[in-house]
Write a protein that holds these residues in place. Structure first.
Motif, PDB file in Angstrom:
ATOM      1  N   VAL A 201      29.512  46.105  47.499  1.00 22.98           N
ATOM      2  CA  VAL A 201      30.585  46.681  46.687  1.00 22.98           C
ATOM      3  C   VAL A 201      30.664  48.191  46.907  1.00 22.98           C
ATOM      4  O   VAL A 201      31.746  48.775  46.910  1.00 22.98           O
ATOM      5  CB  VAL A 201      30.404  46.336  45.189  1.00 22.98           C
ATOM      6  CG1 VAL A 201      29.305  47.124  44.538  1.00 22.98           C
ATOM      7  CG2 VAL A 201      31.711  46.545  44.440  1.00 22.98           C
ATOM      8  N   GLY A 202      29.521  48.826  47.143  1.00 22.50           N
ATOM      9  CA  GLY A 202      29.535  50.256  47.435  1.00 22.50           C
ATOM     10  C   GLY A 202      30.233  50.555  48.743  1.00 22.50           C
ATOM     11  O   GLY A 202      31.023  51.504  48.839  1.00 22.50           O
ATOM     12  N   ARG A 203      29.985  49.732  49.759  1.00 24.41           N
ATOM     13  CA  ARG A 203      30.657  49.917  51.046  1.00 24.41           C
ATOM     14  C   ARG A 203      32.164  49.704  50.912  1.00 24.41           C
ATOM     15  O   ARG A 203      32.957  50.410  51.532  1.00 24.41           O
ATOM     16  CB  ARG A 203      30.082  48.950  52.085  1.00 24.41           C
ATOM     17  CG  ARG A 203      28.691  49.293  52.539  1.00 24.41           C
ATOM     18  CD  ARG A 203      28.118  48.263  53.509  1.00 24.41           C
ATOM     19  NE  ARG A 203      26.770  48.608  53.896  1.00 24.41           N
ATOM     20  CZ  ARG A 203      26.453  49.438  54.886  1.00 24.41           C
ATOM     21  NH1 ARG A 203      27.418  49.988  55.605  1.00 24.41           N
ATOM     22  NH2 ARG A 203      25.197  49.715  55.168  1.00 24.41           N
TER      23      ARG A 203
ATOM     24  N   GLU B 180      37.203  43.772  42.967  1.00 25.74           N
ATOM     25  CA  GLU B 180      38.528  44.085  42.446  1.00 25.74           C
ATOM     26  C   GLU B 180      38.426  45.078  41.295  1.00 25.74           C
ATOM     27  O   GLU B 180      39.257  45.994  41.169  1.00 25.74           O
ATOM     28  CB  GLU B 180      39.234  42.811  42.002  1.00 25.74           C
ATOM     29  CG  GLU B 180      39.647  41.926  43.171  1.00 25.74           C
ATOM     30  CD  GLU B 180      40.330  40.650  42.737  1.00 25.74           C
ATOM     31  OE1 GLU B 180      40.348  40.386  41.513  1.00 25.74           O
ATOM     32  OE2 GLU B 180      40.831  39.927  43.614  1.00 25.74           O
ATOM     33  N   ALA B 181      37.413  44.909  40.445  1.00 26.73           N
ATOM     34  CA  ALA B 181      37.200  45.860  39.359  1.00 26.73           C
ATOM     35  C   ALA B 181      36.891  47.245  39.915  1.00 26.73           C
ATOM     36  O   ALA B 181      37.373  48.267  39.398  1.00 26.73           O
ATOM     37  CB  ALA B 181      36.062  45.386  38.457  1.00 26.73           C
ATOM     38  N   ALA B 182      36.090  47.285  40.982  1.00 27.02           N
ATOM     39  CA  ALA B 182      35.756  48.569  41.602  1.00 27.02           C
ATOM     40  C   ALA B 182      37.007  49.255  42.128  1.00 27.02           C
ATOM     41  O   ALA B 182      37.196  50.461  41.964  1.00 27.02           O
ATOM     42  CB  ALA B 182      34.754  48.353  42.733  1.00 27.02           C
ATOM     43  N   SER B 183      37.886  48.480  42.781  1.00 27.30           N
ATOM     44  CA  SER B 183      39.103  49.049  43.358  1.00 27.30           C
ATOM     45  C   SER B 183      40.065  49.536  42.281  1.00 27.30           C
ATOM     46  O   SER B 183      40.704  50.576  42.424  1.00 27.30           O
ATOM     47  CB  SER B 183      39.811  48.008  44.236  1.00 27.30           C
ATOM     48  OG  SER B 183      38.994  47.633  45.322  1.00 27.30           O
ATOM     49  N   ALA B 184      40.162  48.783  41.190  1.00 24.14           N
ATOM     50  CA  ALA B 184      41.180  49.078  40.188  1.00 24.14           C
ATOM     51  C   ALA B 184      40.727  50.070  39.116  1.00 24.14           C
ATOM     52  O   ALA B 184      41.537  50.869  38.641  1.00 24.14           O
ATOM     53  CB  ALA B 184      41.617  47.773  39.511  1.00 24.14           C
TER      54      ALA B 184
ATOM     55  N   PRO C  78      28.731  48.629  37.650  1.00 27.09           N
ATOM     56  CA  PRO C  78      27.427  48.148  37.185  1.00 27.09           C
ATOM     57  C   PRO C  78      27.546  47.099  36.078  1.00 27.09           C
ATOM     58  O   PRO C  78      26.764  46.140  36.034  1.00 27.09           O
ATOM     59  CB  PRO C  78      26.747  49.427  36.662  1.00 27.09           C
ATOM     60  CG  PRO C  78      27.384  50.530  37.430  1.00 27.09           C
ATOM     61  CD  PRO C  78      28.815  50.107  37.620  1.00 27.09           C
ATOM     62  N   ARG C  79      28.532  47.260  35.193  1.00 27.78           N
ATOM     63  CA  ARG C  79      28.723  46.290  34.121  1.00 27.78           C
ATOM     64  C   ARG C  79      29.024  44.900  34.687  1.00 27.78           C
ATOM     65  O   ARG C  79      28.443  43.897  34.254  1.00 27.78           O
ATOM     66  CB  ARG C  79      29.859  46.744  33.201  1.00 27.78           C
ATOM     67  CG  ARG C  79      30.228  45.722  32.127  1.00 27.78           C
ATOM     68  CD  ARG C  79      31.397  46.225  31.284  1.00 27.78           C
ATOM     69  NE  ARG C  79      31.846  45.208  30.359  1.00 27.78           N
ATOM     70  CZ  ARG C  79      31.284  44.962  29.174  1.00 27.78           C
ATOM     71  NH1 ARG C  79      30.220  45.666  28.797  1.00 27.78           N
ATOM     72  NH2 ARG C  79      31.755  44.019  28.375  1.00 27.78           N
TER      73      ARG C  79
ATOM     74  N   LEU D  48      27.107  41.289  34.626  1.00 26.88           N
ATOM     75  CA  LEU D  48      27.689  40.014  34.225  1.00 26.88           C
ATOM     76  C   LEU D  48      27.427  38.936  35.280  1.00 26.88           C
ATOM     77  O   LEU D  48      27.122  37.787  34.956  1.00 26.88           O
ATOM     78  CB  LEU D  48      29.191  40.170  33.997  1.00 26.88           C
ATOM     79  CG  LEU D  48      29.625  40.841  32.693  1.00 26.88           C
ATOM     80  CD1 LEU D  48      31.123  41.124  32.721  1.00 26.88           C
ATOM     81  CD2 LEU D  48      29.284  39.964  31.498  1.00 26.88           C
ATOM     82  N   LEU D  49      27.553  39.317  36.552  1.00 30.70           N
ATOM     83  CA  LEU D  49      27.276  38.377  37.633  1.00 30.70           C
ATOM     84  C   LEU D  49      25.818  37.949  37.608  1.00 30.70           C
ATOM     85  O   LEU D  49      25.493  36.762  37.745  1.00 30.70           O
ATOM     86  CB  LEU D  49      27.626  39.039  38.975  1.00 30.70           C
ATOM     87  CG  LEU D  49      27.355  38.233  40.248  1.00 30.70           C
ATOM     88  CD1 LEU D  49      28.120  36.919  40.231  1.00 30.70           C
ATOM     89  CD2 LEU D  49      27.732  39.040  41.482  1.00 30.70           C
TER      90      LEU D  49
END
Length: 221
Positions: free
Chosen positions: A97-99, A162-166, A176-177, A181-182
Protein backbone atom coordinates in the motif's frame (compact mmCIF):
# COMPACT_ATOMS: atom_id res chain seq x y z
CA UNK A 1 30.57 -12.29 -24.78
CA UNK A 2 33.56 -9.98 -25.22
CA UNK A 3 34.53 -7.29 -22.75
CA UNK A 4 33.33 -4.65 -25.21
CA UNK A 5 29.95 -6.35 -25.56
CA UNK A 6 29.61 -6.55 -21.79
CA UNK A 7 30.42 -2.84 -21.50
CA UNK A 8 27.81 -1.96 -24.14
CA UNK A 9 25.19 -4.07 -22.38
CA UNK A 10 26.01 -2.51 -19.01
CA UNK A 11 25.78 0.96 -20.53
CA UNK A 12 22.42 0.13 -22.11
CA UNK A 13 21.10 -1.16 -18.78
CA UNK A 14 22.30 2.01 -17.01
CA UNK A 15 20.47 4.15 -19.57
CA UNK A 16 17.31 2.09 -19.16
CA UNK A 17 17.56 2.48 -15.38
CA UNK A 18 18.03 6.24 -15.71
CA UNK A 19 14.89 6.52 -17.84
CA UNK A 20 12.83 4.45 -15.41
CA UNK A 21 14.03 6.45 -12.41
CA UNK A 22 13.51 9.79 -14.14
CA UNK A 23 10.04 8.89 -15.37
CA UNK A 24 9.00 7.58 -11.98
CA UNK A 25 10.19 10.75 -10.28
CA UNK A 26 8.44 13.08 -12.73
CA UNK A 27 5.22 11.07 -12.74
CA UNK A 28 5.11 11.21 -8.94
CA UNK A 29 5.69 14.95 -8.91
CA UNK A 30 3.45 16.03 -11.77
CA UNK A 31 1.36 13.11 -13.00
CA UNK A 32 1.35 11.19 -16.25
CA UNK A 33 1.03 14.23 -18.49
CA UNK A 34 4.82 14.72 -18.43
CA UNK A 35 6.18 14.33 -21.97
CA UNK A 36 8.76 11.80 -23.07
CA UNK A 37 11.12 14.56 -24.20
CA UNK A 38 11.25 15.98 -20.72
CA UNK A 39 11.72 12.51 -19.26
CA UNK A 40 14.68 11.88 -21.58
CA UNK A 41 16.23 15.23 -20.64
CA UNK A 42 15.74 14.54 -16.92
CA UNK A 43 17.38 11.12 -17.38
CA UNK A 44 20.32 12.62 -19.27
CA UNK A 45 19.72 10.55 -22.40
CA UNK A 46 18.52 11.27 -25.92
CA UNK A 47 14.98 10.65 -27.14
CA UNK A 48 16.33 7.90 -29.36
CA UNK A 49 17.75 6.07 -26.34
CA UNK A 50 14.41 6.36 -24.57
CA UNK A 51 12.46 5.00 -27.52
CA UNK A 52 14.92 2.16 -28.09
CA UNK A 53 14.08 0.95 -24.60
CA UNK A 54 10.41 1.96 -24.50
CA UNK A 55 8.64 2.28 -27.87
CA UNK A 56 5.77 4.28 -26.36
CA UNK A 57 4.84 6.19 -23.23
CA UNK A 58 2.41 3.39 -22.38
CA UNK A 59 5.27 0.87 -22.53
CA UNK A 60 7.30 3.08 -20.19
CA UNK A 61 4.44 3.30 -17.69
CA UNK A 62 4.01 -0.46 -17.79
CA UNK A 63 7.75 -0.99 -17.29
CA UNK A 64 7.73 1.25 -14.20
CA UNK A 65 4.88 -0.77 -12.72
CA UNK A 66 6.61 -4.09 -13.46
CA UNK A 67 9.77 -2.70 -11.85
CA UNK A 68 7.90 -1.64 -8.71
CA UNK A 69 6.10 -4.97 -8.48
CA UNK A 70 9.42 -6.79 -8.85
CA UNK A 71 10.81 -4.80 -5.93
CA UNK A 72 7.76 -5.74 -3.87
CA UNK A 73 8.25 -9.43 -4.72
CA UNK A 74 11.89 -9.24 -3.60
CA UNK A 75 10.76 -7.59 -0.35
CA UNK A 76 8.18 -10.32 0.22
CA UNK A 77 10.65 -13.11 -0.46
CA UNK A 78 13.03 -11.63 2.11
CA UNK A 79 10.17 -11.62 4.63
CA UNK A 80 9.82 -15.40 4.19
CA UNK A 81 12.84 -15.64 6.50
CA UNK A 82 11.15 -13.56 9.22
CA UNK A 83 10.93 -15.05 12.69
CA UNK A 84 7.32 -13.82 13.04
CA UNK A 85 5.25 -15.13 10.10
CA UNK A 86 2.12 -13.21 11.13
CA UNK A 87 3.89 -9.87 11.29
CA UNK A 88 5.71 -10.65 8.03
CA UNK A 89 2.38 -11.04 6.20
CA UNK A 90 1.08 -7.67 7.33
CA UNK A 91 4.44 -5.98 6.81
CA UNK A 92 4.24 -7.10 3.18
CA UNK A 93 0.72 -5.71 2.79
CA UNK A 94 1.76 -2.41 4.37
CA UNK A 95 4.71 -2.24 1.97
CA UNK A 96 2.42 -2.73 -1.04
CA UNK A 97 0.00 0.00 0.00
CA UNK A 98 2.94 2.32 0.63
CA UNK A 99 4.31 1.67 -2.86
CA UNK A 100 0.91 2.30 -4.37
CA UNK A 101 0.65 5.63 -2.55
CA UNK A 102 4.06 6.69 -3.85
CA UNK A 103 3.34 5.65 -7.46
CA UNK A 104 -0.42 6.18 -7.41
CA UNK A 105 -0.68 7.64 -10.92
CA UNK A 106 1.17 4.69 -12.45
CA UNK A 107 -0.91 2.10 -10.61
CA UNK A 108 -4.16 3.84 -11.52
CA UNK A 109 -3.14 4.09 -15.18
CA UNK A 110 -3.08 0.31 -15.57
CA UNK A 111 -5.64 -0.70 -12.96
CA UNK A 112 -8.22 -1.84 -15.50
CA UNK A 113 -5.93 -3.25 -18.20
CA UNK A 114 -3.21 -5.19 -16.35
CA UNK A 115 -4.27 -8.47 -17.95
CA UNK A 116 -3.67 -7.05 -21.43
CA UNK A 117 0.06 -6.70 -20.72
CA UNK A 118 1.89 -10.00 -20.38
CA UNK A 119 4.71 -8.53 -18.26
CA UNK A 120 2.32 -6.87 -15.80
CA UNK A 121 0.27 -10.04 -15.68
CA UNK A 122 3.38 -12.11 -14.87
CA UNK A 123 4.49 -9.64 -12.20
CA UNK A 124 1.00 -9.71 -10.68
CA UNK A 125 1.18 -13.52 -10.55
CA UNK A 126 4.50 -13.24 -8.69
CA UNK A 127 2.88 -10.88 -6.17
CA UNK A 128 0.08 -13.41 -5.63
CA UNK A 129 2.65 -16.20 -5.31
CA UNK A 130 4.77 -14.54 -2.63
CA UNK A 131 1.64 -13.41 -0.79
CA UNK A 132 0.43 -17.01 -0.85
CA UNK A 133 3.74 -18.18 0.62
CA UNK A 134 3.60 -15.55 3.38
CA UNK A 135 -0.01 -16.43 4.10
CA UNK A 136 0.81 -20.15 4.32
CA UNK A 137 3.58 -19.46 6.86
CA UNK A 138 1.23 -17.28 8.92
CA UNK A 139 -1.42 -20.01 8.83
CA UNK A 140 1.09 -22.66 9.88
CA UNK A 141 2.06 -20.44 12.81
CA UNK A 142 -1.60 -20.05 13.80
CA UNK A 143 -1.43 -16.28 13.26
CA UNK A 144 -4.32 -16.07 10.78
CA UNK A 145 -7.41 -18.12 9.99
CA UNK A 146 -7.00 -21.29 7.96
CA UNK A 147 -9.93 -20.99 5.54
CA UNK A 148 -8.64 -18.18 3.30
CA UNK A 149 -6.41 -17.86 0.24
CA UNK A 150 -4.14 -15.21 -1.21
CA UNK A 151 -6.85 -13.77 -3.47
CA UNK A 152 -9.19 -13.40 -0.48
CA UNK A 153 -6.54 -11.25 1.14
CA UNK A 154 -5.88 -9.23 -2.02
CA UNK A 155 -9.57 -8.55 -2.59
CA UNK A 156 -9.94 -7.24 0.95
CA UNK A 157 -6.66 -5.37 0.64
CA UNK A 158 -7.97 -3.47 -2.38
CA UNK A 159 -10.21 -1.54 -0.01
CA UNK A 160 -7.15 -0.39 1.93
CA UNK A 161 -5.53 0.81 -1.30
CA UNK A 162 -8.68 2.67 -2.31
CA UNK A 163 -8.85 4.30 1.12
CA UNK A 164 -5.21 5.33 0.75
CA UNK A 165 -5.88 6.90 -2.66
CA UNK A 166 -9.04 8.71 -1.61
CA UNK A 167 -8.49 9.77 1.99
CA UNK A 168 -4.84 9.51 3.03
CA UNK A 169 -4.23 13.20 2.22
CA UNK A 170 -7.07 14.12 4.60
CA UNK A 171 -6.29 11.73 7.45
CA UNK A 172 -2.92 10.00 7.60
CA UNK A 173 -4.30 7.42 10.04
CA UNK A 174 -6.88 6.03 7.60
CA UNK A 175 -4.46 3.52 6.08
CA UNK A 176 -3.16 2.10 9.38
CA UNK A 177 -6.77 1.92 10.58
CA UNK A 178 -7.88 -0.15 7.60
CA UNK A 179 -4.82 -2.37 7.83
CA UNK A 180 -5.85 -2.99 11.45
CA UNK A 181 -9.36 -3.88 10.27
CA UNK A 182 -7.88 -6.31 7.74
CA UNK A 183 -5.69 -7.86 10.43
CA UNK A 184 -8.71 -8.25 12.72
CA UNK A 185 -10.72 -9.97 9.98
CA UNK A 186 -7.90 -12.48 9.42
CA UNK A 187 -7.36 -13.36 13.08
CA UNK A 188 -7.84 -17.05 13.93
CA UNK A 189 -10.70 -16.28 16.33
CA UNK A 190 -12.54 -14.55 13.47
CA UNK A 191 -13.02 -18.01 11.97
CA UNK A 192 -15.81 -18.59 14.50
CA UNK A 193 -18.01 -17.10 11.78
CA UNK A 194 -17.67 -19.57 8.86
CA UNK A 195 -17.20 -18.22 5.35
CA UNK A 196 -19.60 -19.15 2.57
CA UNK A 197 -18.29 -20.38 -0.77
CA UNK A 198 -14.65 -21.08 -1.59
CA UNK A 199 -11.46 -19.08 -1.68
CA UNK A 200 -11.05 -17.41 -5.11
CA UNK A 201 -7.92 -18.02 -7.16
CA UNK A 202 -5.81 -15.97 -9.54
CA UNK A 203 -7.37 -17.92 -12.40
CA UNK A 204 -10.83 -16.81 -11.23
CA UNK A 205 -9.72 -13.18 -11.36
CA UNK A 206 -8.25 -13.57 -14.83
CA UNK A 207 -11.40 -15.28 -16.10
CA UNK A 208 -13.53 -12.47 -14.69
CA UNK A 209 -11.33 -9.86 -16.37
CA UNK A 210 -11.46 -11.73 -19.67
CA UNK A 211 -15.25 -11.93 -19.44
CA UNK A 212 -15.29 -8.17 -18.96
CA UNK A 213 -13.43 -7.82 -22.25
CA UNK A 214 -9.82 -7.46 -21.03
CA UNK A 215 -7.73 -10.11 -22.81
CA UNK A 216 -4.04 -11.00 -22.42
CA UNK A 217 -1.84 -9.46 -25.09
CA UNK A 218 -0.78 -12.96 -26.22
CA UNK A 219 -4.41 -13.77 -26.94
CA UNK A 220 -4.83 -10.75 -29.19
CA UNK A 221 -1.56 -11.01 -31.10
Amino acid sequence: MTQGERALRADAERNRRRVLDAAGELFRERGLEVGVGEIAEHAGVGRGTLFRNFPSKEALIAAILVDRMGEAVDFGQALLESADPGEALFEFLAEIVGRQQVDRAVFEAVADIWLANDEIRAAHAQIVGVLGDLLARAQEAGAVRQDIGAMDVLMMFKGVCEAASAFAHIDSEIVPRHLDLLRAALRPDAAAQPLRGRAPTLEDVERAAAKAGVKPASATA
